[in-house]
Design an enzyme around this catalytic site. Sequence first.
Site, mmCIF file in Angstrom:
data_model
loop_
_atom_site.group_PDB
_atom_site.id
_atom_site.type_symbol
_atom_site.label_atom_id
_atom_site.label_comp_id
_atom_site.label_asym_id
_atom_site.label_seq_id
_atom_site.Cartn_x
_atom_site.Cartn_y
_atom_site.Cartn_z
ATOM 1 N N CYS A 133 0.839 -1.200 0.000
ATOM 2 C CA CYS A 133 0.000 0.000 0.000
ATOM 3 C C CYS A 133 0.876 1.254 0.000
ATOM 4 C CB CYS A 133 -0.947 -0.049 1.201
ATOM 5 S SG CYS A 133 -2.381 1.046 1.082
ATOM 6 N N HIS A 134 0.632 2.229 0.891
ATOM 7 C CA HIS A 134 1.477 3.412 0.965
ATOM 8 C C HIS A 134 2.879 3.070 1.474
ATOM 9 C CE1 HIS A 134 -2.572 5.315 1.040
ATOM 10 N NE2 HIS A 134 -1.959 6.250 0.318
ATOM 11 N N GLU A 164 -6.548 6.576 -4.256
ATOM 12 C CA GLU A 164 -6.424 7.837 -3.507
ATOM 13 C C GLU A 164 -7.568 8.781 -3.844
ATOM 14 O OE1 GLU A 164 -5.105 8.570 -0.557
ATOM 15 O OE2 GLU A 164 -3.051 8.262 -1.301
#
Length: 226
Positions: A133-134, A164
């Site tokens: 993910c991030h 996002e």
Amino acid sequence: MTKVLVVVTNNQRFGALDRATGLWLSESVHFQAVMAEHGIDVDYVSPKGGYVPLDPGSLTDMDATTWRYYNDADFRNRDLAQSFTPAEVNPADYAAIYFAGGHGVLWDFPNNVDLAKLADVIHQNGGITAAVCHGVVGLLGLHETDGRELIADKHVAGFSNEEEAINQLTDAVPFLTQDALVKAGGLYTSAAAYTAHVVVDGNLVTGQNPQSAKGVAEAVVKLLQA
């Protein structure tokens, strides 16, 4: 005994915005649960050490695995309250490093010199580098043995611009994860928003979103057992 280093954020807010963030809890504990099933120990490290804030959003829809860890006082008091500083970690002790996500990491993972030193040693020792993910922004500033960017010309996944936008946070983050991976030379791919997508390129394992954390862990175990 095989050990894996889990990297988590210390950042608790969206920059100057009065909006809380931190670790997306399922991304660390879904990974950790798979490690535990295979007898692999994990340690938690963060850029500053100590307390690890949790993204409030990650506590609103928890599954049985996430609840099990959240209810575990030892996990909360050790891993989340007393994460190691990079200086307290010997990278030679770990066969893999895993960067968990949550929006908090966008402020304290990219090009973090102390984290990069740990990750680079693990990679140079033949270890596995993984992220989800991030958390994939923790790969920015990591290096191959020849000095090139680790993800340059490597197939990678990470939180997509589409996801996002669905979050309505495009303008709240300092940069978009997908764009940053592409800028660093990564060969980015994605699946439909919020569906599991895991990419393995050599000893590099990346996942697109929270739904991919378990799959990233399973890929790491497969590589460790190879």
